[in-house]
Write an enzyme that holds these catalytic residues in place. Sequence first.
Site, PDB file in Angstrom:
ATOM      1  CB  CYS A 178      -8.906  -4.284   6.627  1.00 27.29           C
ATOM      2  SG  CYS A 178      -8.131  -3.107   5.532  1.00 27.29           S
ATOM      3  N   GLY A 179      -6.511  -2.993   8.834  1.00 25.34           N
ATOM      4  CA  GLY A 179      -6.161  -1.871   9.706  1.00 25.34           C
ATOM      5  C   GLY A 179      -6.588  -0.547   9.113  1.00 25.34           C
ATOM      6  CG  HIS A 180      -6.723   0.769   4.759  1.00 21.97           C
ATOM      7  ND1 HIS A 180      -6.653  -0.493   4.207  1.00 21.97           N
ATOM      8  CD2 HIS A 180      -7.718   1.410   4.082  1.00 21.97           C
ATOM      9  CE1 HIS A 180      -7.554  -0.602   3.239  1.00 21.97           C
ATOM     10  NE2 HIS A 180      -8.208   0.539   3.142  1.00 21.97           N
ATOM     11  CG  HIS A 298      -1.801  -9.371   2.948  1.00 19.15           C
ATOM     12  ND1 HIS A 298      -2.809 -10.283   3.187  1.00 19.15           N
ATOM     13  CD2 HIS A 298      -2.411  -8.178   2.724  1.00 19.15           C
ATOM     14  CE1 HIS A 298      -3.977  -9.659   3.105  1.00 19.15           C
ATOM     15  NE2 HIS A 298      -3.768  -8.387   2.833  1.00 19.15           N
ATOM     16  CG  ASP A 324      -2.132  -1.125   2.068  1.00 20.47           C
ATOM     17  OD1 ASP A 324      -2.586   0.009   1.890  1.00 20.47           O
ATOM     18  OD2 ASP A 324      -2.367  -1.823   3.070  1.00 20.47           O
ATOM     19  CB  CYS A 328      -0.219  -2.567   5.306  1.00 21.75           C
ATOM     20  SG  CYS A 328      -1.199  -4.088   5.382  1.00 21.75           S
ATOM     21  N   GLY A 329      -2.166  -1.557   8.076  1.00 20.11           N
ATOM     22  CA  GLY A 329      -2.328  -1.727   9.525  1.00 20.11           C
ATOM     23  C   GLY A 329      -2.025  -3.138   9.991  1.00 20.11           C
ATOM     24  CB  THR A 330      -3.246  -6.510   9.009  1.00 21.00           C
ATOM     25  OG1 THR A 330      -3.264  -6.247   7.603  1.00 21.00           O
ATOM     26  CG2 THR A 330      -4.662  -6.371   9.558  1.00 21.00           C
TER      27      THR A 330
HETATM   28  O1  PYC Z   1      -4.392  -1.854   6.482  1.00 22.87           O
HETATM   29  O2  PYC Z   1      -4.550  -3.895   7.213  1.00 22.87           O
HETATM   30  C1  PYC Z   1      -4.543  -3.094   6.315  1.00 22.87           C
HETATM   31  C2  PYC Z   1      -4.766  -3.567   4.930  1.00 22.87           C
HETATM   32  C3  PYC Z   1      -4.878  -4.852   4.517  1.00 22.87           C
HETATM   33  C4  PYC Z   1      -5.058  -4.801   3.128  1.00 22.87           C
HETATM   34  C5  PYC Z   1      -5.049  -3.492   2.745  1.00 22.87           C
HETATM   35  N1  PYC Z   1      -4.859  -2.741   3.864  1.00 22.87           N
END
Ligand code: PYC
Length: 401
Positions: A178-180, A298, A324, A328-330
Amino acid sequence: MPIPHSGPRGSPETDVWQAVPASIIAAATLDPARTPTVRPLIEIDICSDDSKDIGELTTTPIVADCILRMSNTSFSHQDCRPAMTPAQHSLQKIVVLDSHTAGEPTRCVLSGGPDLGAGPLAKRLERLRTEHDHLRRAILCEPRGSDVIVGAWILPPDTPDCAAAVIFFNNAGYLGMCGHGTIGVAVTLAHLGRITPGAHRIQTPVGIVRVQLDSPNTATIENIPAYRHIANARVHVPQFGEIIGDVAWGGNWFFLIKDHPFDLRLENVDQLTDFTWAVRNALTSAEITGANRAEIDHIELFSDPLDPANHSRNFVLCPGKAYDRSPCGTGTSAKMACLIADGKLAPGETWRQEGILGTVFEGRVRMEGKQVIPSITGSAFVTAESTLLYDPTDPFRDGIG
Ligand code: PYC
């Protein structure tokens, strides 16, 4: 035991009792200026050896951490605690620290969870999933949490040189990466004084993520390799027709859609959720998956940015049907892998991804042979330090839903 809010109780009869959270007592004891102000209520003394007037107390209904006897004489608040019931004796206390990254919340679990052993992180995740999954729901779902929160269970790492290991989870299950959340974890560890600005490594179930803490609130994470699995996959979505998208991995599986009729604005969130949820179900029905038949959980929509300083705007539907709040980092990692595959982004070039709230992640990739290694920069802020109480007699102890 019912907690009285006020009224004559105990001895002497003239004393007034008020339910008071420990935070008010702490605030008043340490710093009277921080005491919440609603209206002057009564002058009280907190401790016989260090008397200070609170002067004003909130009259908002509150859940008490203790019962404070208020009079002009002095009391220690421990003296006033009601006897605990057997249920209170067995309350499990789970210490969490909440933050948000670009608007998307992360709840870091710091202590109070089950002993998952000291083995490899994958084994510990399996133990959490099979033996203690009720705690995932207890920590994240209502009434303690909400569908929106992503959990980050902070554990000791089992590989050298890592600041921590982390297992990400949400209302629906567990996330590979999870990026965030990783940015939130870095800022939380900094808040706790466990890391300082500089380079760190964090272990996740899908690999080691490098983190550069740029300041107490800003971090750059270097994700695991991202790649496009299928370009221009076609899926029939009932009521919406044929939808074309790319299937890509950025630490989670994404279906990325450029062509759609929607305006990516917050006021359209219900419509966007209905559409992306329908796409997700259609992908499952059509058996369109990620590698090794992994479910694509996702769904990411793109449009032009509202702010011309950015390159793109997105809306991301997460596995449990919440969207999100961050870019969303990923999802941004998966997007950059597709851009690289299409020759539309060069290694080292900055990609500014705007999310549905208008907040931005700055992305870049570097190549390691043919592997795309994305990095994401974003900011997080700590919002709460709390202790969750898990009462075995509470009918909703394991969350709702
Ligand atoms: O930031 O990767 C992310 C992420 C995945 C689900 C919610 N945020």
